[in-house]
Structure formats: structure tokens, C-alpha cells
Design a protein around this motif. Structure first.
Motif, PDB file in Angstrom:
ATOM      1  N   LYS A  60      79.073 -81.250  69.395  1.00 31.67           N
ATOM      2  CA  LYS A  60      78.499 -81.134  70.739  1.00 31.67           C
ATOM      3  C   LYS A  60      76.976 -80.966  70.704  1.00 31.67           C
ATOM      4  CE  LYS A  60      79.218 -76.169  71.036  1.00 31.67           C
ATOM      5  NZ  LYS A  60      79.869 -75.075  71.695  1.00 31.67           N
ATOM      6  N   ASN A  61      76.433 -80.531  69.558  1.00 33.87           N
ATOM      7  CA  ASN A  61      74.990 -80.308  69.446  1.00 33.87           C
ATOM      8  C   ASN A  61      74.231 -81.469  68.797  1.00 33.87           C
ATOM      9  OD1 ASN A  61      75.471 -77.802  70.534  1.00 33.87           O
ATOM     10  ND2 ASN A  61      75.324 -76.720  68.598  1.00 33.87           N
ATOM     11  N   TYR A  62      74.957 -82.377  68.108  1.00 33.91           N
ATOM     12  CA  TYR A  62      74.305 -83.445  67.349  1.00 33.91           C
ATOM     13  C   TYR A  62      75.010 -84.769  67.581  1.00 33.91           C
ATOM     14  CZ  TYR A  62      72.414 -79.402  64.920  1.00 33.91           C
ATOM     15  OH  TYR A  62      71.811 -78.220  64.631  1.00 33.91           O
ATOM     16  N   LEU A  63      74.238 -85.806  67.814  1.00 33.82           N
ATOM     17  CA  LEU A  63      74.792 -87.142  67.998  1.00 33.82           C
ATOM     18  C   LEU A  63      75.066 -87.794  66.643  1.00 33.82           C
ATOM     19  CD1 LEU A  63      72.433 -88.530  70.787  1.00 33.82           C
ATOM     20  CD2 LEU A  63      74.782 -87.698  71.043  1.00 33.82           C
ATOM     21  N   GLU A  64      76.092 -88.643  66.601  1.00 34.56           N
ATOM     22  CA  GLU A  64      76.365 -89.436  65.407  1.00 34.56           C
ATOM     23  C   GLU A  64      75.262 -90.470  65.269  1.00 34.56           C
ATOM     24  OE1 GLU A  64      80.471 -91.028  64.048  1.00 34.56           O
ATOM     25  OE2 GLU A  64      79.523 -92.639  65.190  1.00 34.56           O
ATOM     26  N   MET A  65      74.832 -90.739  64.024  1.00 37.08           N
ATOM     27  CA  MET A  65      73.778 -91.721  63.807  1.00 37.08           C
ATOM     28  C   MET A  65      74.049 -92.521  62.544  1.00 37.08           C
ATOM     29  SD  MET A  65      70.825 -88.969  62.667  1.00 37.08           S
ATOM     30  CE  MET A  65      69.483 -90.031  62.978  1.00 37.08           C
ATOM     31  N   ASP A  66      73.407 -93.661  62.437  1.00 35.64           N
ATOM     32  CA  ASP A  66      73.529 -94.488  61.254  1.00 35.64           C
ATOM     33  C   ASP A  66      72.916 -93.751  60.063  1.00 35.64           C
ATOM     34  OD1 ASP A  66      74.204 -97.359  60.408  1.00 35.64           O
ATOM     35  OD2 ASP A  66      72.192 -97.033  59.572  1.00 35.64           O
ATOM     36  N   LEU A  67      73.530 -93.869  58.892  1.00 32.61           N
ATOM     37  CA  LEU A  67      73.024 -93.160  57.710  1.00 32.61           C
ATOM     38  C   LEU A  67      71.595 -93.576  57.371  1.00 32.61           C
ATOM     39  CD1 LEU A  67      73.447 -91.184  55.388  1.00 32.61           C
ATOM     40  CD2 LEU A  67      74.483 -93.046  54.086  1.00 32.61           C
TER      41      LEU A  67
ATOM     42  N   ILE B  21      68.294 -91.216  56.848  1.00 31.74           N
ATOM     43  CA  ILE B  21      67.444 -91.246  55.650  1.00 31.74           C
ATOM     44  C   ILE B  21      65.980 -91.425  56.051  1.00 31.74           C
ATOM     45  CG2 ILE B  21      66.858 -92.617  53.602  1.00 31.74           C
ATOM     46  CD1 ILE B  21      69.903 -93.029  53.221  1.00 31.74           C
ATOM     47  N   GLU B  22      65.710 -92.320  56.993  1.00 29.80           N
ATOM     48  CA  GLU B  22      64.335 -92.521  57.469  1.00 29.80           C
ATOM     49  C   GLU B  22      63.783 -91.248  58.100  1.00 29.80           C
ATOM     50  OE1 GLU B  22      64.433 -95.911  60.049  1.00 29.80           O
ATOM     51  OE2 GLU B  22      64.929 -97.277  58.402  1.00 29.80           O
ATOM     52  N   GLU B  23      64.618 -90.544  58.869  1.00 32.84           N
ATOM     53  CA  GLU B  23      64.209 -89.279  59.491  1.00 32.84           C
ATOM     54  C   GLU B  23      63.869 -88.239  58.417  1.00 32.84           C
ATOM     55  OE1 GLU B  23      66.852 -85.937  61.515  1.00 32.84           O
ATOM     56  OE2 GLU B  23      66.679 -87.714  62.815  1.00 32.84           O
TER      57      GLU B  23
END
Length: 73
Positions: A52-59, A63-65
């Protein structure tokens, strides 16, 4: 806690789970090299918990983040 969900073109799946607060850059790069960097990989999604606090994202986006955060230090 976090999880990485990897799916391949033959419909097989792998879930990698970590107990760190967030995935370390070194580990993200290693998992990308071992499991994702393959022509048969269809998707690799990163999910930090609680959902609920974090969205799913591409791996690769994660890595870029992490690389940007590393440069800022």
C-alpha cells in the motif's frame, strides 16, 4: 522487505525475496545479471513492502533509481 517477480517466455516464474528495507544496488545488479539478462525473460518487476506504500516498478527502473542515489552520495 522486497520481492522481485521474474517471468520467462515459457511461462515459468521466479520470485526473489529480501529482508532488507530496500534492495542494495549491488544485489539488484547481480540478480539482473543472473536472472533477467536473458532473451527468454519477459518481465522483471520489483515490489517493496508494504504494497500500500510502494508501487510495483520495473527492475531496471529501480536499478536506475539506485544508481542515481549512489551518485548523489
Amino acid at each position: 522487505m522486497w520481492k522481485i517477480f521474474i517471468e520467462y517466455d515459457d511461462k515459468s516464474k521466479i520470485t526473489l525475496t529480501g529482508k532488507h528495507k530496500d534492495i542494495p544496488l549491488r544485489l539488484a545488479l547481480e540478480y539482473n545479471r543472473l536472472y533477467v539478462n536473458s532473451p527468454s525473460c519477459v518481465s522483471a518487476k520489483y515490489q517493496r513492502y508494504p504494497k500500500k506504500n510502494y508501487l510495483e516498478m520495473d527492475l531496471m527502473d529501480k536499478i536506475e533509481e539506485l544508481e542515481l542515489l549512489e551518485v548523489e552520495r
